[in-house]
Write a protein that holds these residues in place. Structure first.
Motif, short mmCIF file in Angstrom:
data_model
loop_
_atom_site.label_atom_id
_atom_site.label_comp_id
_atom_site.label_asym_id
_atom_site.label_seq_id
_atom_site.Cartn_x
_atom_site.Cartn_y
_atom_site.Cartn_z
N GLY A 50 0.78 -1.24 0.00
CA GLY A 50 0.00 0.00 0.00
C GLY A 50 0.80 1.27 0.00
O GLY A 50 0.23 2.37 0.02
N ALA A 51 2.14 1.19 -0.02
CA ALA A 51 2.96 2.39 0.03
C ALA A 51 2.78 3.25 -1.23
O ALA A 51 2.82 2.73 -2.34
CB ALA A 51 4.42 2.03 0.21
N ASP A 52 2.61 4.53 -1.02
CA ASP A 52 2.57 5.51 -2.10
C ASP A 52 3.94 6.10 -2.37
O ASP A 52 4.14 6.78 -3.38
CB ASP A 52 1.62 6.65 -1.74
N VAL A 53 4.85 5.89 -1.43
CA VAL A 53 6.20 6.45 -1.52
C VAL A 53 7.20 5.35 -1.15
O VAL A 53 7.01 4.66 -0.14
CB VAL A 53 6.39 7.63 -0.55
N VAL A 54 8.23 5.18 -1.96
CA VAL A 54 9.35 4.31 -1.58
C VAL A 54 10.61 5.16 -1.58
O VAL A 54 10.80 6.04 -2.42
CB VAL A 54 9.52 3.09 -2.51
N THR A 55 11.47 4.87 -0.61
CA THR A 55 12.72 5.62 -0.45
C THR A 55 13.89 4.77 -0.92
O THR A 55 13.96 3.57 -0.60
CB THR A 55 12.91 6.04 1.01
N THR A 56 14.80 5.36 -1.64
CA THR A 56 15.95 4.64 -2.17
C THR A 56 16.78 4.01 -1.05
O THR A 56 16.87 4.57 0.05
CB THR A 56 16.85 5.58 -2.98
N ASN A 57 17.38 2.88 -1.34
CA ASN A 57 18.23 2.19 -0.37
C ASN A 57 19.63 2.81 -0.38
O ASN A 57 20.63 2.16 -0.65
CB ASN A 57 18.30 0.70 -0.70
N SER A 58 19.68 4.09 -0.06
CA SER A 58 20.94 4.84 -0.10
C SER A 58 21.41 5.25 1.28
O SER A 58 22.42 5.95 1.42
CB SER A 58 20.78 6.09 -0.99
N TYR A 59 20.71 4.78 2.32
CA TYR A 59 20.99 5.25 3.67
C TYR A 59 22.42 4.94 4.10
O TYR A 59 23.07 5.76 4.78
CB TYR A 59 20.01 4.63 4.67
N ALA A 60 22.92 3.78 3.76
CA ALA A 60 24.27 3.37 4.20
C ALA A 60 25.35 3.69 3.18
O ALA A 60 26.51 3.28 3.36
CB ALA A 60 24.28 1.88 4.52
N LEU A 61 25.04 4.44 2.14
CA LEU A 61 26.02 4.75 1.10
C LEU A 61 26.78 6.02 1.45
O LEU A 61 26.80 7.01 0.72
CB LEU A 61 25.34 4.86 -0.26
N VAL A 62 27.42 5.97 2.61
CA VAL A 62 28.24 7.06 3.12
C VAL A 62 29.52 6.45 3.68
O VAL A 62 29.55 5.26 4.05
CB VAL A 62 27.50 7.87 4.20
N PRO A 63 30.60 7.22 3.79
CA PRO A 63 31.83 6.66 4.34
C PRO A 63 31.68 6.05 5.73
O PRO A 63 32.41 5.11 6.07
CB PRO A 63 32.77 7.87 4.35
N PHE A 64 30.77 6.57 6.51
CA PHE A 64 30.52 6.01 7.84
C PHE A 64 30.26 4.51 7.76
O PHE A 64 30.63 3.76 8.66
CB PHE A 64 29.31 6.73 8.46
N HIS A 65 29.62 4.06 6.68
CA HIS A 65 29.30 2.64 6.52
C HIS A 65 30.22 1.92 5.53
O HIS A 65 30.68 0.81 5.81
CB HIS A 65 27.84 2.47 6.08
N ILE A 66 30.44 2.50 4.37
CA ILE A 66 31.18 1.75 3.35
C ILE A 66 32.66 2.14 3.28
O ILE A 66 33.42 1.54 2.53
CB ILE A 66 30.53 1.88 1.95
#
Length: 302
Positions: A50-66
């Motif tokens: 039922g979601a009208d909005v999906v958010t990209t899986n970009s949350y961990a795409l920062v130096p803090f994580h990768i």
């Protein structure tokens, strides 16, 4: 109460449920490397729920994580892929689904003391440039202090796309028991709403905090916007974490989730937020597609 936009839920545990691996430091970014089809499937299942909005899986795409080296080498390609997968799922759904370009806290979740204004735009620019072809709106999310929101505003100013800002709230015992709502930085929700009222943001949201602290934040923001005479949507997507989170970074490990926060229990919170003035409602960490299905049904039946 007007129409409610249904947001998606938390990505990481849905990735795990479908067979993807989660480990630090890459966290949900690992699935973009090892299992992109599962990322697309998570988006599709939230849309089906039922979601009208999906958010990209970009949350961990920062130096803090990768890591800094991988960010410089592979960051642009992974960020672009996260946008492409969300766009493909939205376009394949057969209905209008908004893709939000997720812009995370660059220097770590729940880490307002690490914010570095002199460096933040260098990283945000890579995210914005590579998500821009795929997304409809920007979402700065899980931000702990107002300066992070201002950095997002600056980063997207020339893209021609609207932007939403979502702050994570202090949710310790005092706040759960009725303390004045505040960000994890200690800044007040009132101050954040005052900033949002003049920022050009089209929505102010609150995320990645306990459901119990969200209603007061919605009420505070609503009062500020009414006083200022501005029309800005208000949204909520809470998490399902167990225990206190203020002393440890989000995604430091796989936190336990609350057994009491069933689909029905979460939907009751969602209805309370809608009554308080929220018009965008979904879930964060630990809130899955089943929760979103129940929330969508409950809100659309009202």
């Amino acid at each position: 109460m007007g129409d409610i936009k249904i947001l998606d839920g938390g990505m990481s545990r849905e990735l795990q449920r479908l067979g993807a691996q989660l480990k630090q430091p890459e966290w949900s970014a690992l699935s973009l490397i090892d299992a992109p089809d599962i990322v697309r499937q998570v988006h599709a299942e939230f849309i089906e729920a039922g979601a009208d909005v999906v958010t990209t899986n970009s949350y961990a795409l920062v130096p803090f994580h990768i890591g800094e080296e991988r960010f410089q080498k592979d960051g642009a390609a992974l960020i672009s892929l996260s946008g492409k997968l969300a766009r493909e799922a939205a376009d394949a759904s057969g209905r209008k689904v908004t893709v939000a370009g997720g812009l995370p806290p660059i220097f770590g979740s729940y880490e307002p003391q690490n914010f570095d204004a002199s460096r933040v735009q260098d990283y945000l620019k890579v995210l914005v440039d590579n998500l821009a072809p795929h997304v409809d709106v920007w979402l700065g999310e899980t931000l702990s202090l107002i300066a992070e929101g201002e950095a997002v505003r600056e980063a997207v100013a020339n893209t021609g796309k609207p932007f939403w800002v979502s702050f994570t709230l202090n949710d310790d015992t005092a706040q759960v028991n009725g303390g004045a709502p505040q960000l994890r930085s200690g800044e007040t929700v009132r101050a954040a709403a005052e900033w949002a009222a003049g920022s050009g943001a089209t929505a102010l949201l609150f995320n990645c905090s306990k459901p119990e602290v969200m209603k007061a934040a919605v009420e505070t923001a609503s009062a500020v916007f009414k006083d200022r005479g501005v029309s800005i949507e208000i949204g909520v997507y809470a998490n399902a974490f167990e225990g206190e989170q203020g002393d440890s970074a989000a995604n430091e490990g796989l936190h336990g989730t609350r057994a009491d926060l069933t689909d029905d229990a979460y939907s009751r919170f969602a209805c309370d937020w809608a009554e308080a003035g929220a018009t965008m409602i979904g879930g964060c960490c630990g809130i899955g597609a089943a929760h979103i299905h129940t929330v969508a049904g409950a809100l659309r039946a009202r």
